[in-house]
Design a protein around this motif. Structure first.
Motif, PDB file in Angstrom:
ATOM      1  N   UNK A   1      -7.250   1.525 -51.675  1.00  0.00           N
ATOM      2  CA  UNK A   1      -6.965   3.197 -51.310  1.00  0.00           C
ATOM      3  C   UNK A   1      -5.664   3.577 -52.127  1.00  0.00           C
ATOM      4  N   UNK A   2      -4.960   2.610 -52.877  1.00  0.00           N
ATOM      5  CA  UNK A   2      -4.028   3.084 -53.565  1.00  0.00           C
ATOM      6  C   UNK A   2      -2.670   2.723 -52.976  1.00  0.00           C
ATOM      7  N   UNK A   3      -2.609   2.344 -51.662  1.00  0.00           N
ATOM      8  CA  UNK A   3      -1.531   1.809 -50.910  1.00  0.00           C
ATOM      9  C   UNK A   3      -1.606   0.713 -50.220  1.00  0.00           C
ATOM     10  N   UNK A   4      -0.668  -0.162 -49.836  1.00  0.00           N
ATOM     11  CA  UNK A   4      -0.856  -1.252 -49.030  1.00  0.00           C
ATOM     12  C   UNK A   4       0.332  -1.217 -47.817  1.00  0.00           C
ATOM     13  N   UNK A   5       0.232  -2.178 -46.762  1.00  0.00           N
ATOM     14  CA  UNK A   5       1.509  -2.389 -46.091  1.00  0.00           C
ATOM     15  C   UNK A   5       2.104  -3.473 -46.331  1.00  0.00           C
ATOM     16  N   UNK A   6       3.489  -3.330 -45.962  1.00  0.00           N
ATOM     17  CA  UNK A   6       4.332  -4.620 -46.546  1.00  0.00           C
ATOM     18  C   UNK A   6       4.243  -5.495 -45.335  1.00  0.00           C
ATOM     19  N   UNK A   7       4.567  -6.602 -45.597  1.00  0.00           N
ATOM     20  CA  UNK A   7       4.427  -7.829 -44.764  1.00  0.00           C
ATOM     21  C   UNK A   7       2.877  -8.189 -44.353  1.00  0.00           C
TER      22      UNK A   7
ATOM     23  N   UNK B   1       3.263  -9.188 -59.214  1.00  0.00           N
ATOM     24  CA  UNK B   1       2.925  -7.928 -58.397  1.00  0.00           C
ATOM     25  C   UNK B   1       4.041  -6.831 -58.461  1.00  0.00           C
ATOM     26  N   UNK B   2       5.383  -7.303 -58.598  1.00  0.00           N
ATOM     27  CA  UNK B   2       6.578  -6.464 -58.787  1.00  0.00           C
ATOM     28  C   UNK B   2       7.602  -7.312 -59.370  1.00  0.00           C
ATOM     29  N   UNK B   3       8.509  -6.086 -60.213  1.00  0.00           N
ATOM     30  CA  UNK B   3       9.222  -6.621 -61.236  1.00  0.00           C
ATOM     31  C   UNK B   3      10.180  -7.869 -60.426  1.00  0.00           C
ATOM     32  N   UNK B   4      10.418  -9.062 -61.176  1.00  0.00           N
ATOM     33  CA  UNK B   4      11.496  -9.793 -60.641  1.00  0.00           C
ATOM     34  C   UNK B   4      10.582 -10.828 -59.875  1.00  0.00           C
ATOM     35  N   UNK B   5       9.582 -10.652 -59.248  1.00  0.00           N
ATOM     36  CA  UNK B   5       8.984 -11.668 -58.458  1.00  0.00           C
ATOM     37  C   UNK B   5       8.179 -12.738 -59.477  1.00  0.00           C
ATOM     38  N   UNK B   6       8.155 -13.962 -59.042  1.00  0.00           N
ATOM     39  CA  UNK B   6       7.643 -14.986 -59.593  1.00  0.00           C
ATOM     40  C   UNK B   6       6.025 -14.704 -59.895  1.00  0.00           C
ATOM     41  N   UNK B   7       5.448 -15.088 -60.907  1.00  0.00           N
ATOM     42  CA  UNK B   7       4.086 -14.571 -61.048  1.00  0.00           C
ATOM     43  C   UNK B   7       3.320 -15.777 -59.883  1.00  0.00           C
TER      44      UNK B   7
ATOM     45  N   UNK C   1       9.093  -4.689 -49.467  1.00  0.00           N
ATOM     46  CA  UNK C   1      10.001  -3.589 -49.498  1.00  0.00           C
ATOM     47  C   UNK C   1       8.972  -2.354 -49.688  1.00  0.00           C
ATOM     48  N   UNK C   2       9.321  -1.173 -49.450  1.00  0.00           N
ATOM     49  CA  UNK C   2       8.711  -0.005 -49.793  1.00  0.00           C
ATOM     50  C   UNK C   2       9.034   0.447 -51.459  1.00  0.00           C
ATOM     51  N   UNK C   3       7.924   0.908 -51.901  1.00  0.00           N
ATOM     52  CA  UNK C   3       8.008   1.683 -53.307  1.00  0.00           C
ATOM     53  C   UNK C   3       6.791   1.667 -54.042  1.00  0.00           C
TER      54      UNK C   3
ATOM     55  N   UNK D   1       0.739   0.999 -57.099  1.00  0.00           N
ATOM     56  CA  UNK D   1       0.328   0.422 -55.734  1.00  0.00           C
ATOM     57  C   UNK D   1       1.536   1.082 -54.941  1.00  0.00           C
ATOM     58  N   UNK D   2       1.264   1.864 -53.966  1.00  0.00           N
ATOM     59  CA  UNK D   2       2.376   2.313 -53.092  1.00  0.00           C
ATOM     60  C   UNK D   2       2.315   1.333 -52.000  1.00  0.00           C
ATOM     61  N   UNK D   3       3.534   0.905 -51.379  1.00  0.00           N
ATOM     62  CA  UNK D   3       3.742   0.105 -50.284  1.00  0.00           C
ATOM     63  C   UNK D   3       4.219   0.903 -49.221  1.00  0.00           C
ATOM     64  N   UNK D   4       3.758   0.676 -48.193  1.00  0.00           N
ATOM     65  CA  UNK D   4       4.533   1.493 -46.930  1.00  0.00           C
ATOM     66  C   UNK D   4       4.768   0.325 -45.802  1.00  0.00           C
ATOM     67  N   UNK D   5       5.625   0.480 -44.906  1.00  0.00           N
ATOM     68  CA  UNK D   5       6.200  -0.384 -43.743  1.00  0.00           C
ATOM     69  C   UNK D   5       5.011   0.131 -42.782  1.00  0.00           C
ATOM     70  N   UNK D   6       4.348  -0.837 -42.064  1.00  0.00           N
ATOM     71  CA  UNK D   6       3.735  -0.425 -41.098  1.00  0.00           C
ATOM     72  C   UNK D   6       4.256   0.155 -39.881  1.00  0.00           C
ATOM     73  N   UNK D   7       3.747   0.933 -39.004  1.00  0.00           N
ATOM     74  CA  UNK D   7       4.849   1.480 -37.789  1.00  0.00           C
ATOM     75  C   UNK D   7       3.909   1.039 -36.722  1.00  0.00           C
ATOM     76  N   UNK D   8       4.575   0.395 -35.784  1.00  0.00           N
ATOM     77  CA  UNK D   8       3.877  -0.029 -34.619  1.00  0.00           C
ATOM     78  C   UNK D   8       4.461   0.694 -33.248  1.00  0.00           C
ATOM     79  N   UNK D   9       3.574   1.277 -32.506  1.00  0.00           N
ATOM     80  CA  UNK D   9       4.063   1.791 -31.458  1.00  0.00           C
ATOM     81  C   UNK D   9       3.613   1.176 -30.055  1.00  0.00           C
ATOM     82  N   UNK D  10       4.704   0.817 -29.420  1.00  0.00           N
ATOM     83  CA  UNK D  10       4.090  -0.169 -27.965  1.00  0.00           C
ATOM     84  C   UNK D  10       4.368   1.050 -26.896  1.00  0.00           C
TER      85      UNK D  10
END
Length: 154
Positions: free
Chosen positions: A29-35, A71-77, A98-100, A137-146
């Motif tokens: 869908x063009x974005x993924x969650x970090x972690x 997958x991102x600059x500087x990361x090992x393949x 990280x987000x980006x 690909x846009x990465x976003x931090x997932x937010x959890x609400x407890x």
């Protein structure tokens, strides 16, 4: 002089096109969650080409022998010998931290089995294809609400 098969194969390879391959990233869908692991896979990793190449009729069976995805600059393949498949296959997987906006890039290494005049030879690692994923690909931090359940009794 004697015609050596390697010379014929070299002529054929000089005139043959490397197969086109596509990198698919899931979720798509063009974005993924970090972690959380992002899964990728490659399409069309075995294909046949038949024709006349540099004046020589030949049959080529292309097969991908290796896949490297940055997958991102500087990361090992991420390296694998398998094309992967859609989730839940994790042959090609990466977890963003990280987000980006990141544009994955891949290198596919090809081997080929060449048949000329009834003689067949297999060559490993004859070509490489470079692919840039079509959009970032846009990465976003997932937010959890407890929250507490007001109906729960203790």
């Amino acid at each position: 002089g004697q015609v050596v098969f390697e010379d014929l194969a070299s002529t054929v390879l000089d005139h043959a096109s490397t197969p086109q391959v596509e990198l698919v990233i899931q979720p798509d869908q063009g974005w993924v969650y970090t972690g959380i692991p992002t899964v990728g896979y490659f399409t069309i990793t075995n294909t046949t080409t038949e024709g006349v190449f540099g004046g020589l009729p030949a049959h080529l069976e292309w097969f991908a022998t290796g896949f490297d995805v940055v997958f991102e600059p500087g990361a090992p393949p991420v390296h694998t010998d398998h094309a992967g498949a859609s989730w839940p296959d994790h042959a090609v997987e990466y977890t963003y931290n990280s987000e980006g906006d990141f544009t994955p890039e891949a290198t596919v290494t090809w081997g080929v089995e060449i048949t000329i005049a009834g003689i067949t030879q297999t060559y490993q690692h004859v070509r490489q294809t470079h692919i840039t994923y079509p959009q970032p690909i846009h990465t976003k931090i997932g937010k959890a609400h407890l929250t507490t359940n007001p109906w729960e009794t203790h």
